[in-house]
Design an enzyme around this catalytic site. Structure first.
Site, PDB file in Angstrom:
ATOM      1  N   HIS A  66       0.794  -1.076   0.063  1.00  0.00           N
ATOM      2  CA  HIS A  66      -0.009  -0.043   0.105  1.00  0.00           C
ATOM      3  C   HIS A  66       0.930   1.179   0.102  1.00  0.00           C
ATOM      4  O   HIS A  66       0.949   1.765   1.033  1.00  0.00           O
ATOM      5  CB  HIS A  66      -0.970   0.147   1.196  1.00  0.00           C
ATOM      6  CG  HIS A  66      -1.709  -1.306   1.200  1.00  0.00           C
ATOM      7  ND1 HIS A  66      -3.082  -1.036   0.704  1.00  0.00           N
ATOM      8  CD2 HIS A  66      -1.706  -2.463   1.657  1.00  0.00           C
ATOM      9  CE1 HIS A  66      -3.873  -2.313   0.784  1.00  0.00           C
ATOM     10  NE2 HIS A  66      -2.848  -3.020   1.263  1.00  0.00           N
ATOM     11  N   TYR A 133     -10.853  -2.685  -3.125  1.00  0.00           N
ATOM     12  CA  TYR A 133     -11.856  -3.577  -2.121  1.00  0.00           C
ATOM     13  C   TYR A 133     -13.273  -3.805  -2.704  1.00  0.00           C
ATOM     14  O   TYR A 133     -13.630  -4.884  -2.680  1.00  0.00           O
ATOM     15  CB  TYR A 133     -11.828  -3.021  -0.766  1.00  0.00           C
ATOM     16  CG  TYR A 133     -11.071  -3.376   0.311  1.00  0.00           C
ATOM     17  CD1 TYR A 133      -9.744  -3.695  -0.171  1.00  0.00           C
ATOM     18  CD2 TYR A 133     -11.496  -3.702   1.601  1.00  0.00           C
ATOM     19  CE1 TYR A 133      -8.624  -4.241   0.977  1.00  0.00           C
ATOM     20  CE2 TYR A 133     -10.577  -4.061   2.477  1.00  0.00           C
ATOM     21  CZ  TYR A 133      -9.424  -4.473   2.499  1.00  0.00           C
ATOM     22  OH  TYR A 133      -8.335  -4.820   3.346  1.00  0.00           O
ATOM     23  N   ARG A 166     -15.249  -5.870   5.976  1.00  0.00           N
ATOM     24  CA  ARG A 166     -15.052  -4.621   5.343  1.00  0.00           C
ATOM     25  C   ARG A 166     -15.224  -4.679   3.877  1.00  0.00           C
ATOM     26  O   ARG A 166     -14.792  -3.812   3.139  1.00  0.00           O
ATOM     27  CB  ARG A 166     -13.568  -4.181   5.547  1.00  0.00           C
ATOM     28  CG  ARG A 166     -13.146  -3.656   7.037  1.00  0.00           C
ATOM     29  CD  ARG A 166     -11.688  -3.682   7.080  1.00  0.00           C
ATOM     30  NE  ARG A 166     -11.274  -5.194   7.328  1.00  0.00           N
ATOM     31  CZ  ARG A 166      -9.638  -5.296   7.354  1.00  0.00           C
ATOM     32  NH1 ARG A 166      -8.855  -4.335   7.205  1.00  0.00           N
ATOM     33  NH2 ARG A 166      -9.507  -6.811   7.354  1.00  0.00           N
ATOM     34  N   ASP A 288       2.269  -6.550   2.510  1.00  0.00           N
ATOM     35  CA  ASP A 288       1.470  -5.843   2.970  1.00  0.00           C
ATOM     36  C   ASP A 288       1.863  -4.367   3.403  1.00  0.00           C
ATOM     37  O   ASP A 288       1.094  -3.884   4.476  1.00  0.00           O
ATOM     38  CB  ASP A 288       0.462  -6.486   3.736  1.00  0.00           C
ATOM     39  CG  ASP A 288      -1.233  -6.079   3.688  1.00  0.00           C
ATOM     40  OD1 ASP A 288      -1.349  -5.326   2.750  1.00  0.00           O
ATOM     41  OD2 ASP A 288      -1.917  -6.434   4.615  1.00  0.00           O
TER      42      ASP A 288
HETATM   43 ZN    ZN Z   1      -5.720  -6.821   2.164  1.00  0.00          ZN
END
Ligand code: ZN
Length: 392
Positions: A66, A133, A166, A288
């Site tokens: 990210h 997402y 989420r 990540d």
């Molecule tokens: Zn993830």
């Protein structure tokens, strides 16, 4: 003329163990590999590097970072910071794939692309996934297919969230549409068109992917599920997914809370997978990096928040070798050749003449990263950054 670098007498891991070799770099490419290379009688300026005490390996390919930050699950003050160049280079990462996360409203694909170009300008190689997402996905040009065909840096889509509170609770039809658009876009652009899938702690595990493929022309190989070491039930589902011929990814960033509450460290998960006979070409680890690592209780309340670290990637390779007896070439493949193959990055992840000169010198005695070269340029020497990002 192109700057030349000659690495002498290195223990070469391509990631396969090729024994003692010399390696010549010309400009940004690997020019030659042989047991004995010499400057000969030429007067070309050449930097000779004695690599006797080192493994010479490909630079690490981190398939999920990210790099513009992520998070925000605890409100605006919990948004995580951007990654800096030396976060990656000191960690041995010379290729990073950027993604959005839970928040695709204040984090945008245009911002992700700009950061990818910034990191590329500063010295490493970067690509990104379009999408989010949420499904239907965020895109720049209106469709996943168009983004993959028309925007160089987009090589796949994701991370799409499933089995997570989420997620957008995507339907099977929505998952199929994402995979179909990614497949066609990838084919037409000569890219992998892979669908990166964030798998949460929900009870449905990887079942939505099996169901999405059933009765269609889609293949499980279209999907690249990550966070598979989140708990043993998901890990077992991941082993079944790999046994069906697909690929799985383990996340190396973690917290002590997560490890005490059922997460399996990536190094241990890798050892379990290898012991089950799963081929390293189907296994990858990713950091990540700069993700938020939110800690939720069983009723979904946020207890705390930490930040993912890209340095966890190499730490997990070391742990897999030193603590879990995974052979170094096998562990190395999961962060070099395997992700490069899955992502369709033909110039990355291996040591071979003609490929990009992304190289690491790793100390043989303790497996610590000593030096990092990206596209032929020296970025880290003796564990210290010799090139820094614009604002470092
Ligand atoms: Zn993830």
């Amino acid at each position: 003329m192109l700057p030349l670098k000659l690495f002498k007498n290195a223990r070469l891991l391509s990631p396969n163990d090729l024994g003692r070799q010399d390696l010549l770099v010309a400009g940004n490419k690997i020019a030659a590999i042989a047991p004995q290379l010499s400057q000969g009688d030429s007067n070309f300026p050449i930097e000779v590097i004695d690599a006797t005490d080192f493994y010479l390996t490909p630079g690490l390919v981190d398939s999920l970072v990210h790099f513009i930050g992520g998070g925000g699950e605890g409100g605006f003050a919990s948004r995580t910071p951007e990654m800096m160049l030396t976060d990656a280079t000191l960690a041995g990462v010379t290729t990073a794939i950027g993604v959005l996360g839970t928040d695709a409203t204040t984090r945008t694909l245009s911002n992700l692309l700009a950061k990818a170009w910034a990191l590329e300008t500063e010295g490493i190689s970067t690509w990104c996934h379009t999408g989010s997402y949420q499904v239907p996905c965020r895109t720049l040009l209106g469709s996943i297919t168009d983004d993959l065909i028309l925007i160089d840096k987009f090589i796949g889509v994701g991370e799409i969230a499933i089995s997570d509170h989420r997620s957008s609770q995507p339907t099977l039809e929505e998952l199929r549409k994402v995979a179909a658009q990614a497949r066609v876009g990838g084919m037409l652009a000569g890219k992998s068109g892979i669908v990166s899938v964030h798998v949460g702690s929900g009870a449905s595990l990887l079942e939505p992917l099996h169901q999405a493929v059933a009765g269609t022309e889609l293949s499980l190989r279209q999907f690249y599920p990550t966070h598979i070491n989140r708990n043993q039930a998901l890990l077992n589902a991941g082993f079944a997914f790999a046994a069906a011929g697909a690929v799985i990814d383990f996340t190396t960033s973690t917290t002590s809370y997560d490890l005490q509450h059922g997460e399996i460290a990536a190094a241990e998960a890798l050892a379990q997978a290898i012991n089950r006979g799963i081929c390293s070409s189907q296994l990858t680890m990713s950091s990540d990096g700069n993700a938020s690592l939110p800690i939720f209780n069983s009723s979904g309340q946020l207890l705390g928040l930490e930040v993912g670290k890209i340095s966890s990637l190499w730490q997990s390779v070391r742990s897999a070798v030193l603590d879990w007896q995974v052979p170094l070439p096998t562990a190395l493949a999961t962060v070099t050749s395997s992700p490069a193959n899955i992502l369709g990055l033909a110039e990355k992840g291996r040591l071979q003449p003609g490929l990009d000169a992304d190289l690491l010198l790793i100390r043989c005695d303790d497996l610590v990263i000593d030096s990092v070269f990206a596209k032929g340029k020296s970025l880290v020497r003796s564990g210290k950054a010799v090139v820094k990002g614009t604002f470092e």
